[in-house]
Structures are given as structure tokens and as C-alpha cells.
Design an enzyme around this catalytic site. Sequence first.
Site, PDB file in Angstrom:
ATOM      1  N   TRP A 257       1.037  -0.830   0.265  1.00 36.30           N
ATOM      2  CA  TRP A 257       0.038  -0.215   0.021  1.00 36.30           C
ATOM      3  C   TRP A 257       1.363   1.291  -0.153  1.00 36.30           C
ATOM      4  CZ3 TRP A 257       1.313   2.887   4.164  1.00 36.30           C
ATOM      5  CH2 TRP A 257       1.730   2.319   5.061  1.00 36.30           C
TER       6      TRP A 257
ATOM      7  N   GLU B 263       9.333   7.257  13.653  1.00 37.97           N
ATOM      8  CA  GLU B 263       8.720   6.310  12.974  1.00 37.97           C
ATOM      9  C   GLU B 263       9.509   7.398  11.532  1.00 37.97           C
ATOM     10  OE1 GLU B 263       8.086   3.508  11.220  1.00 37.97           O
ATOM     11  OE2 GLU B 263       6.111   2.943  12.596  1.00 37.97           O
TER      12      GLU B 263
ATOM     13  N   GLU C  71       9.294   0.569   5.552  1.00 39.72           N
ATOM     14  CA  GLU C  71       9.475   1.573   6.675  1.00 39.72           C
ATOM     15  C   GLU C  71       8.859   3.004   6.674  1.00 39.72           C
ATOM     16  OE1 GLU C  71       9.379   1.445  10.211  1.00 39.72           O
ATOM     17  OE2 GLU C  71       9.237  -0.669  10.086  1.00 39.72           O
TER      18      GLU C  71
ATOM     19  N   HIS D 284       5.425   4.653   6.826  1.00 39.42           N
ATOM     20  CA  HIS D 284       5.180   4.614   7.904  1.00 39.42           C
ATOM     21  C   HIS D 284       4.836   5.906   8.425  1.00 39.42           C
ATOM     22  CE1 HIS D 284       6.040   0.235   8.847  1.00 39.42           C
ATOM     23  NE2 HIS D 284       5.323   0.104   8.193  1.00 39.42           N
TER      24      HIS D 284
ATOM     25  N   GLU E 226      10.306  -4.345  16.513  1.00 36.52           N
ATOM     26  CA  GLU E 226       9.889  -4.462  15.398  1.00 36.52           C
ATOM     27  C   GLU E 226       8.279  -4.714  16.316  1.00 36.52           C
ATOM     28  OE1 GLU E 226       9.621  -3.500  12.672  1.00 36.52           O
ATOM     29  OE2 GLU E 226      11.670  -3.262  12.097  1.00 36.52           O
TER      30      GLU E 226
ATOM     31  N   THR F  34       7.022  -2.169  18.271  1.00 34.11           N
ATOM     32  CA  THR F  34       6.132  -1.054  17.456  1.00 34.11           C
ATOM     33  C   THR F  34       5.241  -1.094  16.867  1.00 34.11           C
ATOM     34  OG1 THR F  34       7.660  -1.802  15.687  1.00 34.11           O
ATOM     35  CG2 THR F  34       8.090   0.552  16.626  1.00 34.11           C
TER      36      THR F  34
ATOM     37  N   ASP G  25       2.507  -4.476   8.938  1.00 35.63           N
ATOM     38  CA  ASP G  25       3.792  -4.276   8.590  1.00 35.63           C
ATOM     39  C   ASP G  25       4.653  -4.759   9.683  1.00 35.63           C
ATOM     40  OD1 ASP G  25       3.386  -3.506   5.759  1.00 35.63           O
ATOM     41  OD2 ASP G  25       4.143  -1.319   5.631  1.00 35.63           O
ATOM     42  N   GLU G  26       5.004  -3.761  10.430  1.00 41.84           N
ATOM     43  CA  GLU G  26       5.754  -4.454  11.571  1.00 41.84           C
ATOM     44  C   GLU G  26       6.228  -6.340  11.957  1.00 41.84           C
ATOM     45  OE1 GLU G  26       7.141  -1.660  11.907  1.00 41.84           O
ATOM     46  OE2 GLU G  26       6.665  -0.046  12.210  1.00 41.84           O
TER      47      GLU G  26
ATOM     48  N   HIS H 233       8.585  -7.456   9.620  1.00 42.32           N
ATOM     49  CA  HIS H 233       9.423  -7.028   9.900  1.00 42.32           C
ATOM     50  C   HIS H 233       9.851  -8.232  11.007  1.00 42.32           C
ATOM     51  CE1 HIS H 233       8.979  -2.977   7.789  1.00 42.32           C
ATOM     52  NE2 HIS H 233       9.017  -4.655   6.773  1.00 42.32           N
TER      53      HIS H 233
HETATM   54 FE   LIG Z   1       9.577  -1.458  12.244  1.00 39.78          FE
HETATM   55 FE   LIG Z   2       7.723   1.851  10.972  1.00 37.68          FE
END
Ligand SMILES: [Fe+2]
Ligand SMILES: [Fe+2]
Length: 341
Positions: free
Chosen positions: A36, A79, A117, A120, A170, A173, A202-203, A206
Site C-alpha cells: 500500500w 517513524e 518503513e 509509515h 519491531e 512498534t 508491516d511491523e 519485519h
Molecule cells: Fe518497524
Molecule cells: Fe515502522
Amino acid sequence: MSFIEVTSPQFEVVKSMESFVAQNLSSLLKSVDENWQPTDLLPDMTADDWREQITEFRRRAKSLTDEVLVVLVGDMVTEEALPSYQTWLNRFGGINDPTGDSDSAWARWSRGWTSEENRHGDLLNKYLYLTGRVDMHSVETTVQHLINNGFNTNSGNDPYLGFIYTSFQERATKISHRNVGILAKKCGDEHLHKICGLIAGDEARHEKAYKLFMSKVFEIDPKNAVTAFAQMMKNKVTMPASLMTDGKDVDLFSKFSNVAQRIGVYTAKDYASIIASLVDEWKVESLTGLSDASQKAQDYLCTLAVRYERLADRMKITGNSRFSWIFDREIVLDTPKISLV
Ligand SMILES: [Fe+2]
Ligand SMILES: [Fe+2]
């Protein structure tokens, strides 16, 4: 052109993992086309009805409490200091990007991670700007100060410490974004709930990646892996934005983290639960064939989460704090308007 490479057993181990990383890269990072982009989640300024879209966007954001705004700003500032994190990642021996466009699996990971990242901070920044709810000049000043002040995790250039730190962070977050999303929904901003959920997703990916890298290190070099894990925990995991200030308030980070703790976005209990999950993930308890020193590290780690949990039970966050981010309004921690705890 040749590069001077420092070598150590740790560097050799991570270098030997190149093909392992290459094999896993496609499941750990999404392709750019699959990802996205911030614009997908924001009012469409090219549409004929952009005014209506903005009005609706701002109507929803009006429901957010000061506490939620403060934790959201803190998360966004964190971020936005991404330049510091990429620089940090490239300092580790054996996993860096020696040319800046290297084709090695580690370099591709490092750039791919950074590029994901980067969305974000971009999304949260634009979201906050469009809400009209926060003092963006003060927020931007905080971002500039944070990047200017830097970021030190006490990990030197040891890649093991780097992976342990990122596995922890990660997950932290992920928890924080997810909880801000839950609170946003409680307030009535379903849209922010979706935004925070996507970032948390996403985090999570990761987190999975860094845990996997470190699992491999545990497989190849358990003695040094467990010692590094204990060392990182003894030093305590420095939060990435701990050096933030708005130029006036040097305690800004601790005030922000107190709010996050008080409303249940990221708490001392979360810190303990992350330790427990990593100890479990890397099967620390069942490691065998360790040296005396690494056995001590193992013993230390196996009881650590419980000790942090006990500490968390005794913790009580009270007091009032003013934040320039929300035009110097005061947050009363004894009676927050909204909370998950
Ligand atoms: Fe992250
Ligand atoms: Fe992030």
C-alpha cells in the site's frame, strides 16, 4: 574499488547466512507493487469531491482524545527518524550495503526494509497534518531534533546485537501501532484504526524477519547468540526515539512514554511479554552444549520476563504533563479520557 572489511566470528556467521536470507527475502518483504502507499489511505486531492473527503476525514479525527493524539505523534516522530535507523543498520559488520546498490541479500533486505518503513512516517505525518488537530511546527521540530540528536542502542557494530534489538523493537512498534488503532476505533475514527492496522501488519512481517535471522544465528552459534541476547537485555532496550525533544522540553520522551504506558498503548508488561516471546522463539531454555558464560546468560534470560512482570505490577504512572504538540494542553495521567487498561 575495494572495501576494507573488518572480520570477526560474528561477521563470518552472518555472511555465511547470505543464501538463507536470499531464499527467504520474497516472503519477508512484499514487492513494491503489492505494498500500500500513503495516498491510498488519505483524501484524494485530485477528486472533484476533495472538499467533502477532507471534511469527512476531519470530522472523524475530531473524535480523538488528547492522549491518543500524543501517542500517535510520538509514534509518528519515531517513524520519521528512519534516516538514523538505516545508518545504524548499515554500521553492522557483514550485513551492510557496501556500495549503496549492492546485489547481496543483506543489502537488498536493508534497502527493502527501509523502503517499507519509509511509508509509515510518511502516512502518519500526512494524516496528522490533514487533521488540523496538532501543532505541526512543533511536531516537525521534534523530528528534526531527534534525527539531529541520533540514536544509540549500545550495540556497536555487532550484528547479533542488531538482530536482537530489531526483533524486540519491531514487536514493540507492532504492539504500539495496533493499540493506537484500537483506541482510535474506540474514539470513533475507524479510518485511523485501519491505518494503524496496516502499519502494524508491516511491523509484524519485519519482526518475523529479524526473529528468523536470529533463529539462524542461534542454530549456527548458540553460545555467542545467547550471550549477546543477555547483554542486550542487561543494557536494557533503548527506545529508538529516546533522544527526542521539541527544543524546549528535554523530558519529552519520558512524558510521551508515560502517556503510552498509562493508556495501555505500550507498557512495562509489554516489555516483559516481548522478552518472554523472544526467549520462547529462540528456545533459550533448551539450548545445550553451552560454555560457563553462556550458561549464565541462559539462566539470566529464563527468569527475566517474570522479574519484569513483577516490576510492572508495582509500577504506577501518575501526574500531569503538557505537550507543545497539542498546543500546550495538559494531560492528566490519573484520569485519562480513554484507556486500554
Ligand atoms: Fe518497524
Ligand atoms: Fe515502522
